[in-house]
Design a protein around this motif. Structure first.
Motif, PDB file in Angstrom:
ATOM      1  N   PRO A  49      25.331   5.326   7.044  1.00 45.88           N
ATOM      2  CA  PRO A  49      24.289   4.761   6.172  1.00 45.88           C
ATOM      3  C   PRO A  49      22.884   5.102   6.648  1.00 45.88           C
ATOM      4  O   PRO A  49      22.045   4.231   6.892  1.00 45.88           O
ATOM      5  CB  PRO A  49      24.565   3.260   6.239  1.00 45.88           C
ATOM      6  N   GLY A  50      22.622   6.401   6.782  1.00 44.37           N
ATOM      7  CA  GLY A  50      21.297   6.898   7.126  1.00 44.37           C
ATOM      8  C   GLY A  50      20.742   7.620   5.912  1.00 44.37           C
ATOM      9  O   GLY A  50      21.167   8.728   5.581  1.00 44.37           O
ATOM     10  N   TYR A  51      19.827   6.990   5.237  1.00 41.18           N
ATOM     11  CA  TYR A  51      19.358   7.460   3.937  1.00 41.18           C
ATOM     12  C   TYR A  51      18.045   8.221   4.048  1.00 41.18           C
ATOM     13  O   TYR A  51      17.304   8.090   5.018  1.00 41.18           O
ATOM     14  CB  TYR A  51      19.139   6.261   3.006  1.00 41.18           C
ATOM     15  N   ARG A  52      17.755   8.975   2.981  1.00 45.52           N
ATOM     16  CA  ARG A  52      16.420   9.535   2.833  1.00 45.52           C
ATOM     17  C   ARG A  52      15.978   9.365   1.381  1.00 45.52           C
ATOM     18  O   ARG A  52      16.792   9.407   0.456  1.00 45.52           O
ATOM     19  CB  ARG A  52      16.366  10.998   3.253  1.00 45.52           C
ATOM     20  N   GLN A  53      14.669   9.165   1.229  1.00 43.91           N
ATOM     21  CA  GLN A  53      14.070   9.029  -0.090  1.00 43.91           C
ATOM     22  C   GLN A  53      12.998  10.098  -0.264  1.00 43.91           C
ATOM     23  O   GLN A  53      12.178  10.305   0.634  1.00 43.91           O
ATOM     24  CB  GLN A  53      13.455   7.638  -0.273  1.00 43.91           C
ATOM     25  N   ALA A  67       6.593  12.912  -0.404  1.00 44.89           N
ATOM     26  CA  ALA A  67       6.960  12.258   0.845  1.00 44.89           C
ATOM     27  C   ALA A  67       8.471  12.203   0.969  1.00 44.89           C
ATOM     28  O   ALA A  67       9.183  11.939  -0.003  1.00 44.89           O
ATOM     29  CB  ALA A  67       6.387  10.844   0.907  1.00 44.89           C
ATOM     30  N   VAL A  68       8.948  12.479   2.171  1.00 43.70           N
ATOM     31  CA  VAL A  68      10.351  12.309   2.509  1.00 43.70           C
ATOM     32  C   VAL A  68      10.414  11.230   3.587  1.00 43.70           C
ATOM     33  O   VAL A  68       9.800  11.383   4.652  1.00 43.70           O
ATOM     34  CB  VAL A  68      10.995  13.614   3.010  1.00 43.70           C
ATOM     35  N   THR A  69      11.156  10.159   3.317  1.00 40.26           N
ATOM     36  CA  THR A  69      11.282   9.049   4.259  1.00 40.26           C
ATOM     37  C   THR A  69      12.740   8.907   4.654  1.00 40.26           C
ATOM     38  O   THR A  69      13.623   8.873   3.786  1.00 40.26           O
ATOM     39  CB  THR A  69      10.780   7.730   3.652  1.00 40.26           C
ATOM     40  N   VAL A 117       4.910  13.522   4.981  1.00 42.81           N
ATOM     41  CA  VAL A 117       4.082  13.514   3.777  1.00 42.81           C
ATOM     42  C   VAL A 117       3.310  14.834   3.704  1.00 42.81           C
ATOM     43  O   VAL A 117       2.626  15.213   4.662  1.00 42.81           O
ATOM     44  CB  VAL A 117       3.100  12.331   3.784  1.00 42.81           C
ATOM     45  N   ARG A 118       3.398  15.494   2.579  1.00 40.87           N
ATOM     46  CA  ARG A 118       2.708  16.769   2.403  1.00 40.87           C
ATOM     47  C   ARG A 118       1.861  16.740   1.131  1.00 40.87           C
ATOM     48  O   ARG A 118       2.303  16.244   0.088  1.00 40.87           O
ATOM     49  CB  ARG A 118       3.709  17.927   2.328  1.00 40.87           C
TER      50      ARG A 118
END
Length: 738
Positions: A130-134, A143-145, A162-163
């Motif tokens: 359960p390691g997510y990315r948004q 942005a990738v979190t 963040v780009r």
């Protein structure tokens, strides 16, 4: 749940924005202080005015992520929803500790956007971890979190990348809304050691950034919180405050990112019993770093899954297998770290349960332990090969049994009763689970016998058992086929365990009651004068044990008038077949299936699914607005379709010899999963707000619902083996095969 106690006096630092790993910016109170962006800290003061702020309310319940590390050293959980981290839980799964944490991006002049305001895609790269990315895409930025928790401590790590996509420099903030100890209205916020710290009488949180905060502020929700300030002043913090509270406080810190030369930074949310412990936890997690924490996090989950059997061959597509693995993960994550065996129903607060203090004076009630849901979770994990989890669940149930022998309607994870209704099926559930686990030691049998004696001696409203104060939907008293089935099966299973434990003479009274109730169940619950069929069919329940009378009752959930009990049907009678009390070919069962298929089922693009019962009002309003029962403007609400009923129908079909149909139901359940493979409580039907929403897709109900995931796991193995895996054969041998 929230205890009143005196607040400790806080020693507050005068610095705002001091860095953990970098030099601090000027004092917040210094006139004309400037930061790197050129924004000036005009009118900065020490304490925020305007408290306590708007009342706190928890975020929507349709989650897109739910995660925690394996093992007991990290008592913190996170959820994701709509571009942000929504509730976290600390120090246990019955206690929300924050409402949201998310990015705010601005160019300081023309736009200011939260990640929750822009299109966001949430991904689960590895279903068993359960390691997510948004991935959020805004006005000239992306942005990738990434999210994990530290396996060694109570901290959530957020990796922000963040780009700028326009070539213009950005200002990037992290917005955090604490809600410690399940109450967001009594927190204090202040800076300490370069962190944004919040504390109440029971716990504390600390938000730290790897490169420190370039500037920060705290304020009151809806009054002068950081988001309100940025929105009002086009991305500039014209007012900055160092302290706030007690009240509904919100914290905001600017990251040292510009989207061009500086694009990536880790932020840690650490927890502890007080500010010093929370800050120490956050700093240690920050030293570990996101990369190492993510590696250890994934390793723990992979090791757990490697010890279990592979998904069954009944799952034919790659997506179905991923959903199976994600379901194991979701159920496993639902266990409290400090109370082994305490699996909650859902890490959510749907509709009024998250917003209306009359409905839920403290946050609840889904992040509690319900004996019925726990039975389903335990049998799901048992089917998946995790017998130890099922054993822990039974041990937990035995620990929390009430002095009179029954099991409370629900409890916090530490075993304290929360709602106190009596549901006889929940007192029977431990007997069924114990039989599946072949638990017949003296201590277990003593406790189960106390539960059985409670059932035999129970009476309410002038009726004796198996009349129950609440049936399985917890809204009505009466004679319920599903409750009666659970009680009969539980007593027969207990009698078998007593025999195996050398106490066969004690079993006779339980078998006698079970036999009597089995013979009487149709007389209590089958109507021959109802409006839906000239042939006999089962009712949802009867209030008086007289199914041919037109006794009317109030269904609740915003139904405007009382309803004739003969016009209210559900599929709860299938428990009589699934628990070995009736034959699948029983003519009343067959006719009742035709009735419920006609009156409470809907064919959707995700297959055929069923409502709980006729006229169910537990769901959204017609326009999709939340369910509530305390607002005069809410005249009618509509319960939608529940995927668990596809699983229950499939288990019936297996007992009826129709394995192909059961396999189709398994696919139908899988089709209701969301983009990150979380299964919901309810999916949309064909009524408004359709066609704006697609029927068969998750509503804003509790997602994930552990019961749904458990049903999916159990059905996958049931289809593989050709029979329901939790079918109590000892009951069937007495009533069906005998």
């Amino acid at each position: 749940m929230v205890r009143n106690s005196s607040r400790r006096d806080f020693v507050r630092a005068a610095l705002v924005g001091a860095s953990v790993l970098a030099a601090p910016v000027p004092l917040a109170g210094t006139a004309q202080a400037a930061d790197r962006s050129g924004a000036r800290a005009d009118n900065a003061t020490g304490g925020a005015p305007g408290g306590p702020g708007a009342p706190s309310a928890f975020t929507p319940a349709d989650k897109l992520g739910f995660g925690t590390a394996r093992g007991g050293r990290s008592p913190v959980w996170f959820t994701l929803e709509g571009g942000r981290m929504s509730e976290t839980y600390y120090p246990d799964l019955s206690t929300p500790a924050s409402r949201e944490t998310q990015l705010v991006v601005t160019d300081g002049r023309t736009f200011v956007e939260r990640a929750s305001d822009v299109p966001t895609r949430t991904e689960l790269p590895e279903p068993g971890v359960p390691g997510y990315r948004q991935i959020s895409t805004g006005h000239g930025w992306q942005a990738v979190t990434r999210y994990v928790t530290d396996p060694q401590r109570a901290a959530v790590l957020l990796d922000f990348e963040v780009r700028s996509t326009s070539g213009a420099p950005l200002q990037v903030y992290v917005l955090h809304d604490p809600a410690l100890s399940a109450n967001g209205d009594d927190d204090r916020a202040f800076p300490q050691g370069g962190a944004l710290v919040a504390q109440d009488a029971r716990s504390a949180s600390a938000l730290v950034a790897a490169a420190g905060f370039a500037e920060s502020t705290v304020g009151y929700f809806g009054v002068n919180d950081g988001w309100t300030e940025l929105l009002a002043y086009k991305g500039r913090l014209t007012h900055r405050y160092s302290t706030a509270g007690p009240g509904n406080v919100v914290q905001l810190g600017r990251l040292r990112l510009d989207g061009l030369a500086h694009t990536r930074q880790t932020v840690v949310l650490g927890y502890g019993s007080d500010a010093n412990e929370a800050l120490g936890t956050a700093r240690r997690a920050l030293r570990t770093g996101f990369t190492q924490a993510a590696h250890d996090y994934a390793t723990g989950w992979r090791s757990y899954l490697a010890a279990l059997p592979k998904p069954p061959a009944s799952l034919r597509t790659a997506r179905e297998k991923r959903l199976y693995t994600a379901s194991v993960m979701t159920l496993t994550a639902s266990e409290d770290k400090n109370n082994p065996g305490a699996f909650i129903a859902s890490p959510t607060m749907p509709w009024a349960f998250g917003t209306d203090r009359k409905v839920a004076p403290v946050s609840g009630s889904y992040h509690l332990v319900w004996p019925r849901d726990l039975y389903h979770i335990a049998t799901g994990l048992l089917a998946a090969g995790d017998r130890e989890a099922a054993e822990r669940a039974l041990d937990y149930l035995l620990r929390i049994q009430q002095p009179d022998g029954h099991w409370a309607q629900n409890t916090t994870v530490d075993g304290k009763p929360f709602w106190t209704g009596v549901q006889l099926d929940e007192t029977a559930a431990p007997m069924l689970l114990a039989w599946l686990l072949d638990r017949h030691d003296t201590s277990t049998l003593d406790r189960l016998a106390r539960g059985a004696d409670f059932i035999l001696g129970y009476s309410a409203d002038g009726h004796r058992a198996p009349y129950t104060q609440q049936e399985r939907w917890e809204e009505q008293s009466g004679y319920s086929p599903s409750t009666i089935a659970s009680v009969i099966a539980g007593l027969v299973c207990l009698a078998d365990l007593l025999r195996r434990g050398g106490r066969g003479e004690q079993a006779a009274k339980y078998l006698a009651a079970a036999d009597t109730w089995r013979d009487a169940v149709d007389g209590w619950t089958v109507t021959r004068t109802g409006p839906y069929s000239p042939k006999p069919y089962y009712l949802r329940l009867t209030k008086d044990g007289k199914p041919d009378t037109g006794t009317a009752y109030d269904l609740g959930n915003n139904n405007p008038a009382a309803v004739d009990q003969r016009a209210v049907v559900d599929a709860g009678f299938l428990e009589l077949v699934r628990l070995g009390i009736k034959n699948a070919a029983d003519p009343v069962v067959r006719n009742s299936l035709a009735v419920v298929d006609k009156h409470i089922s809907v064919l959707t693009p995700s297959g055929r699914h069923w409502h709980r019962y006729s006229h169910d009002g537990y769901g959204e309003q017609a326009d999709g607005a939340p369910w509530d029962v305390n607002r005069p403007d809410v005249q009618h609400t509509y319960g939608r379709l529940w995927p668990i009923f596809s699983g229950e129908r499939a288990e019936y079909e297996l007992l009826d010899g129709n394995r192909r149909a059961a396999a189709g139901r398994l696919r139908d359940m899988a089709a209701t999963a969301g983009e990150t493979l979380l299964l919901p409580e309810q999916v949309w039907d064909d009524q408004p707000p359709a066609p704006r929403v697609r029927p068969g897709t998750p509503t804003t109900s509790a997602t994930p619902l552990a019961w749904t995931h458990a049903q999916y796991l159990r059905l996958a193995w049931s289809v593989q083996r050709g029979r329901p895996v939790e079918y109590p054969t000892v009951v069937a041998e007495r009533y069906v095969r005998g």
